[in-house]
Design an enzyme around this catalytic site. Structure first.
Site: not given
Length: 230
Positions: A49, A105
């Site tokens: 991320e 993600r």
């Protein structure tokens, strides 16, 4: 034991792009550890991320601002998160030998997990919510953002709350247990809906790191699209 959940028949066109794997889970579920596990494969391009990017948006710590006042900063944060995830998810691989692209993600996560939760908790006004939906719908229509596999590191909110406090990230110091419960419930609703679009491999990440790594080792062939090399 890990659970494979077939969700749809959406298929990746062979040779069109790398096999896309999104590592999903709550804050503190072990996503970064999971991605690091697969860095040893030369055909895999990994992306954690982009926290540093969110901490410095032209000098503004958007991540910190969001956690400090979700009502005020959720909309610009989610708008920027969508952009940063989109760049990771759709950018070409770093070299022609990359056959698997793995990231922490996804664009889909932002839309169906965090944006939906923000609306339920009234962190987004309806015009803001509708703007984010329109942004996602346009992206999905005009770009290939499809995923091939989701690895879901499923955890209990209390477990990840304890881990979060232990690792001591500055921005997370104000995150309450209730928020982690909301994120957990949002994940569960997403993966039990018709909005997933690919297979979901669920791993019990309440277990020790060693046990989770054993599960990742066991399912490596599947995670890497059934065609990986050292």
């Amino acid at each position: 034991m890990p659970i494979m959940k077939p969700v749809s028949n959406v298929a990746r066109v062979a040779g069109r792009r790398p096999f896309r794997v999104s590592i999903e889970g709550n804050i503190g579920s072990g996503k970064s550890t999971c991605i690091k596990f697969f860095e040893k494969y030369q055909n895999v391009e990994t992306h954690t991320e982009p926290l540093n990017e969110w901490r410095d948006v032209s000098g503004h710590n958007l991540l910190g601002l969001m956690y400090s006042d979700m009502n005020k900063w959720m909309f610009p944060f989610q708008h920027y998160v969508h952009l940063s995830r989109l760049k990771i998810q759709t950018s070409p691989p770093s070299n022609p030998n990359i056959t698997v692209k793995m990231f922490e993600r996804s664009v889909q996560n932002s839309r169906f997990c965090f944006v939906e939760n923000a609306k339920r908790q009234n962190f987004l006004e309806d015009p803001e919510y509708q703007t984010l939906l329109a942004w996602y719908d346009y992206t999905e229509k005009c770009l290939d953002i499809s995923l091939d596999l989701i690895v879901y590191l499923r955890t209990s909110p209390q477990v990840v709350f304890d881990r979060m406090l232990k690792r001591g990230r500055a921005e997370e110091s104000e995150v309450p247990l209730d928020y982690l419960q909301q994120v957990h419930e949002s994940y569960e609703m997403w993966f039990n809906s018709q909005d997933v679009g690919c297979e979901v491999l669920t791993i019990d990440a309440d277990k020790s790191i060693a046990c989770v790594k054993d599960d990742l080792e066991r399912y490596t062939y599947k995670v890497l699209g059934g065609n990986h090399t050292n």
